[in-house]
Design a protein around this motif. Structure first.
Motif, PDB file in Angstrom:
ATOM      1  N   ARG A 522       0.826  -1.215   0.000  1.00 38.56           N
ATOM      2  CA  ARG A 522       0.000   0.000   0.000  1.00 38.56           C
ATOM      3  C   ARG A 522       0.861   1.265   0.000  1.00 38.56           C
ATOM      4  O   ARG A 522       0.444   2.307  -0.509  1.00 38.56           O
ATOM      5  CB  ARG A 522      -0.922  -0.014   1.228  1.00 38.56           C
ATOM      6  CG  ARG A 522      -1.992  -1.093   1.166  1.00 38.56           C
ATOM      7  CD  ARG A 522      -2.827  -1.118   2.447  1.00 38.56           C
ATOM      8  NE  ARG A 522      -3.510   0.153   2.692  1.00 38.56           N
ATOM      9  CZ  ARG A 522      -4.643   0.535   2.140  1.00 38.56           C
ATOM     10  NH1 ARG A 522      -5.257  -0.274   1.277  1.00 38.56           N
ATOM     11  NH2 ARG A 522      -5.193   1.698   2.424  1.00 38.56           N
ATOM     12  N   ASP A 526      -0.317   6.108  -4.357  1.00 35.30           N
ATOM     13  CA  ASP A 526      -0.510   7.505  -3.963  1.00 35.30           C
ATOM     14  C   ASP A 526      -1.651   7.600  -2.945  1.00 35.30           C
ATOM     15  O   ASP A 526      -2.523   6.726  -2.892  1.00 35.30           O
ATOM     16  CB  ASP A 526      -0.843   8.360  -5.183  1.00 35.30           C
ATOM     17  CG  ASP A 526       0.346   8.475  -6.128  1.00 35.30           C
ATOM     18  OD1 ASP A 526       1.486   8.237  -5.663  1.00 35.30           O
ATOM     19  OD2 ASP A 526       0.128   8.772  -7.316  1.00 35.30           O
ATOM     20  N   PRO A 527      -1.670   8.683  -2.134  1.00 33.12           N
ATOM     21  CA  PRO A 527      -2.752   8.846  -1.136  1.00 33.12           C
ATOM     22  C   PRO A 527      -4.150   8.796  -1.760  1.00 33.12           C
ATOM     23  O   PRO A 527      -5.070   8.224  -1.173  1.00 33.12           O
ATOM     24  CB  PRO A 527      -2.458  10.226  -0.534  1.00 33.12           C
ATOM     25  CG  PRO A 527      -0.989  10.413  -0.714  1.00 33.12           C
ATOM     26  CD  PRO A 527      -0.653   9.753  -2.011  1.00 33.12           C
ATOM     27  N   GLU A 528      -4.305   9.376  -2.957  1.00 31.83           N
ATOM     28  CA  GLU A 528      -5.622   9.376  -3.597  1.00 31.83           C
ATOM     29  C   GLU A 528      -6.076   7.947  -3.899  1.00 31.83           C
ATOM     30  O   GLU A 528      -7.253   7.597  -3.721  1.00 31.83           O
ATOM     31  CB  GLU A 528      -5.582  10.196  -4.889  1.00 31.83           C
ATOM     32  CG  GLU A 528      -5.310  11.675  -4.696  1.00 31.83           C
ATOM     33  CD  GLU A 528      -3.822  11.982  -4.492  1.00 31.83           C
ATOM     34  OE1 GLU A 528      -3.001  11.040  -4.621  1.00 31.83           O
ATOM     35  OE2 GLU A 528      -3.503  13.147  -4.198  1.00 31.83           O
ATOM     36  N   LEU A 530      -5.080   5.227  -2.352  1.00 32.98           N
ATOM     37  CA  LEU A 530      -5.359   4.538  -1.096  1.00 32.98           C
ATOM     38  C   LEU A 530      -6.735   4.907  -0.565  1.00 32.98           C
ATOM     39  O   LEU A 530      -7.470   4.050  -0.049  1.00 32.98           O
ATOM     40  CB  LEU A 530      -4.278   4.868  -0.060  1.00 32.98           C
ATOM     41  CG  LEU A 530      -2.888   4.299  -0.335  1.00 32.98           C
ATOM     42  CD1 LEU A 530      -1.895   4.780   0.725  1.00 32.98           C
ATOM     43  CD2 LEU A 530      -2.927   2.770  -0.353  1.00 32.98           C
ATOM     44  N   GLN A 531      -7.066   6.167  -0.698  1.00 31.83           N
ATOM     45  CA  GLN A 531      -8.374   6.619  -0.216  1.00 31.83           C
ATOM     46  C   GLN A 531      -9.504   5.978  -1.036  1.00 31.83           C
ATOM     47  O   GLN A 531     -10.555   5.591  -0.491  1.00 31.83           O
ATOM     48  CB  GLN A 531      -8.474   8.141  -0.287  1.00 31.83           C
ATOM     49  CG  GLN A 531      -9.739   8.696   0.343  1.00 31.83           C
ATOM     50  CD  GLN A 531      -9.729  10.221   0.386  1.00 31.83           C
ATOM     51  OE1 GLN A 531      -8.793  10.856  -0.105  1.00 31.83           O
ATOM     52  NE2 GLN A 531     -10.750  10.803   0.975  1.00 31.83           N
ATOM     53  N   ALA A 532      -9.269   5.829  -2.327  1.00 28.44           N
ATOM     54  CA  ALA A 532     -10.284   5.243  -3.201  1.00 28.44           C
ATOM     55  C   ALA A 532     -10.283   3.724  -3.149  1.00 28.44           C
ATOM     56  O   ALA A 532     -11.234   3.084  -3.604  1.00 28.44           O
ATOM     57  CB  ALA A 532     -10.056   5.707  -4.641  1.00 28.44           C
ATOM     58  N   GLY A 533      -9.198   3.165  -2.617  1.00 30.64           N
ATOM     59  CA  GLY A 533      -9.091   1.704  -2.560  1.00 30.64           C
ATOM     60  C   GLY A 533      -8.570   1.093  -3.833  1.00 30.64           C
ATOM     61  O   GLY A 533      -8.604  -0.134  -4.008  1.00 30.64           O
ATOM     62  N   CYS A 549      -6.316  -2.114  -5.130  1.00 30.09           N
ATOM     63  CA  CYS A 549      -4.874  -2.101  -4.837  1.00 30.09           C
ATOM     64  C   CYS A 549      -4.293  -3.504  -5.009  1.00 30.09           C
ATOM     65  O   CYS A 549      -4.978  -4.511  -4.788  1.00 30.09           O
ATOM     66  CB  CYS A 549      -4.618  -1.610  -3.412  1.00 30.09           C
ATOM     67  SG  CYS A 549      -5.000   0.144  -3.176  1.00 30.09           S
TER      68      CYS A 549
END
Length: 593
Positions: A522, A526-528, A530-533, A549
């Motif tokens: 993970r 990118d953070p985006e 990770l937030q979206a899965g 992911c």
């Protein structure tokens, strides 16, 4: 025999004193047959008085040399060893260390007759003795030594070469005296499971031993892991603390820990070179035999040469000593020749006028991998014109960029079959060899095939650099959760890994690998994302859609003894288990072979 005097009653210790007052003693260290799990014999190790400056052999024999008693001291040590051996009634052979000079002294007719009488008195058969030849570097009269050894062999005495590989040993001496045993210096056994170069040395020595009709004794075996690797390599004899320390009484049965290793069906994970192996191909293989011209060769003469040799892509210009000084590219030369008035203006001028005066020049012994810099250099003339190949500075021939690209590619493909260039883990060939050994051992094992889910979209979105980092992450996580002495981790290409487990807790290890990888992978998003899965990216059909992911799936197959007979059958079964895991969206899927 006079009783030994206490140390405090003796003058300052000298070798003569120890001989005169019978102060030398013998310890016996066992040598085992690794192929049979039996005691082969014991090596006699002399000791001076305990706690004295002359307790150990190096100091003792150095004192003997200073006092001019080398041969006498060696003879006294051998006699003491024979007496102590006779008293112990130990099984197998007695190995006695002797230098060539002491051996020559002992083999003189009068000395040999006395020696045979001593053996009869002690009830020791000559056939139970093996002479270990020491101090190889001091052998001056090899022919005389051969005659001495031939006389010993007539009485059934065996011959061993001691400490081969310690820097003083001689391959010529091995060839000349044809010993029955060759003892390999302990350096090569020490930490053997972690050093592929030492393993390759043992393999080479085993081939030499087969050629010369000898058997190897691996010295300095101190751990179960070292013993297991040596057993699997086919080294027939071993010696070291793990097999038994030197003692006054020796041993009559092998130590239990050593027997457990020798009788176990577990196989060693043989160390692999942790880098893609060099192909061994050199620039000499690329040589095109091509004529060269002298520095005063005119453009007109060079044109006629190109006309006569249509296959020439370039011509080297050499000086009187046959050293290359320039290179003329055919296409550039012909283009100039075709221009109006070129022949009139420059036809009789030296061809060096428009030649490349700084061509790439490589020695014939240069490795292919060292030449890969040509492929990435900013000066691409080398790829177009080729390069000049020399030997000791003198012109040998030409090489072409096309040949170089093909050879580098072939070398890297072949190297990748042995060790993956990205992870440096073993590739297909070592993997197949290890499966072969597991099948031959008759033990059960587990073949686990690990593959990434949704890796292609990740690689396409973030680029190959981050994709490579994810593959290296998988290699690190997998290796860290396996037992390096029992479990073989291979990288067969791309994001595909295979683990051959002998560990009993293999299923827990697989679970830990999946959990740990999924957690660490993970960090590469990118953070985006990770937030979206997950990420939006094209699938294999070119359609843009959402991909979760990247995660790991492992398909494992239990291989029972006799269930599969070839490496490709094991690989196919593991691949089938992997497909079940991926299609079922499972972290781990297990099946029977």
């Amino acid at each position: 025999m006079n009783a030994p005097l206490p140390l405090h009653c003796l003058p300052p210790l000298r070798a003569q004193t120890l001989i005169q007052h019978e102060l030398l003693s013998t310890l016996f260290q066992p040598i085992m047959r690794l192929d049979k799990g039996e005691i082969y014999g014991h090596e006699a190790l002399v000791r001076g008085p305990s706690g004295s400056p002359l307790e150990f052999p190096d100091a003792l024999f150095a004192a003997g040399r200073r006092e001019g008693l080398s041969a006498e001291l060696e003879m006294h040590c051998a006699l003491q060893a024979l007496r102590d051996w006779s008293a112990q009634e130990l099984p197998g052979k007695l190995l006695l260390n002797m230098s060539a000079s002491a051996l020559a002294h002992a083999s003189a007719p009068s000395q040999w007759a006395r020696g045979l009488e001593t053996l009869r008195e002690l009830r020791i058969a000559p056939s139970s003795l093996v002479i270990e030849l020491t101090e190889h570097e001091r052998v001056a009269d090899i022919e005389g030594l051969r005659r001495t050894l031939a006389g010993l062999r007539q009485h059934g005495v065996g011959i061993a070469l001691d400490d081969f590989g310690d820097g003083r040993s001689s391959l010529r001496l091995w060839s000349e005296i044809q010993p029955d045993l060759v003892k390999i210096d302990k350096y090569f056994s020490h930490d053997l499971p972690a050093h592929a170069e030492k393993l390759q040395t043992f393999r080479a020595l085993l081939q030499l031993a087969e050629t010369f009709g000898a058997q190897l004794v691996a010295e300095g075996i101190e751990t179960a892991e070292e013993l297991r690797v040596l057993r699997d390599l086919g080294v027939s004899h071993g010696q070291g603390w793990f097999l038994g320390r030197p003692t006054a009484r020796g041993i009559t049965v092998p130590p239990e820990p050593a027997l457990e290793v020798l009788t176990s069906k577990d196989i060693a994970v043989l160390p692999e070179l942790r880098r893609a192996a060099a192909s061994g191909v050199t620039a000499e293989r690329l040589v095109l035999k091509a004529p060269a011209v002298a520095q005063d060769c005119s453009h007109e003469q060079l044109y006629r040469l190109f006309e006569a040799h249509e296959q020439l892509h370039a011509v080297a210009v050499i000086d009187e000593a046959e050293r290359p000084v320039a290179l003329v590219d055919r296409s550039q030369f012909i283009a100039r020749w075709a221009k109006p008035f070129f022949n009139d203006l420059y036809g009789r001028r030296a061809c060096t006028l428009f030649a490349n005066s700084t061509p790439l020049i490589v020695d014939a012994d240069t490795g292919i991998e060292a030449l890969t810099s040509i492929l990435t250099s900013t000066d691409q003339r080398y790829l177009k014109e080729g390069f000049i190949i020399t030997r000791r500075g003198r012109y040998l021939g030409l090489g072409t960029g096309e040949q170089l690209v093909r050879s580098v590619t072939e070398a890297r493909i072949e190297a990748a079959r042995h060790a993956n260039p990205l992870t440096f883990l073993p590739g297909n060939i070592p993997l197949s060899q290890h499966i072969d050994r597991l099948i031959a051992s008759g033990r059960s094992f587990v073949a686990a095939y690990a593959d990434l889910n949704h890796f292609k979209p990740f690689n396409d979105e973030y680029g190959y650099w981050r994709g490579d980092e994810m593959i290296r992450l998988l290699a690190r996580v997998t290796s860290s959760h396996c037992d390096s002495q029992r479990d073989f981790v291979g990288h067969v290409g791309g994001d595909d890994f295979v683990v051959l487990f002998q560990s009993e807790d293999w299923e827990r290890r697989c679970e830990d690998i999946v959990v740990r990888f999924n957690e660490l992978a993970r960090s590469l998003f990118d953070p985006e994302a990770l937030q979206a899965g997950g990420i939006l990216a094209e699938d294999r059909h070119g359609e843009r859609r959402f991909h979760p992911c990247t995660t790991l799936s492992i398909g494992a197959v239990r291989v029972a003894p006799g269930s599969l007979s070839r490496p490709e059958e094991v690989a196919s079964a593991a691949a089938a288990a992997k497909r079940h895991a991926k299609h079922g969206r499972l972290s781990i899927y297990v099946m029977e072979a």
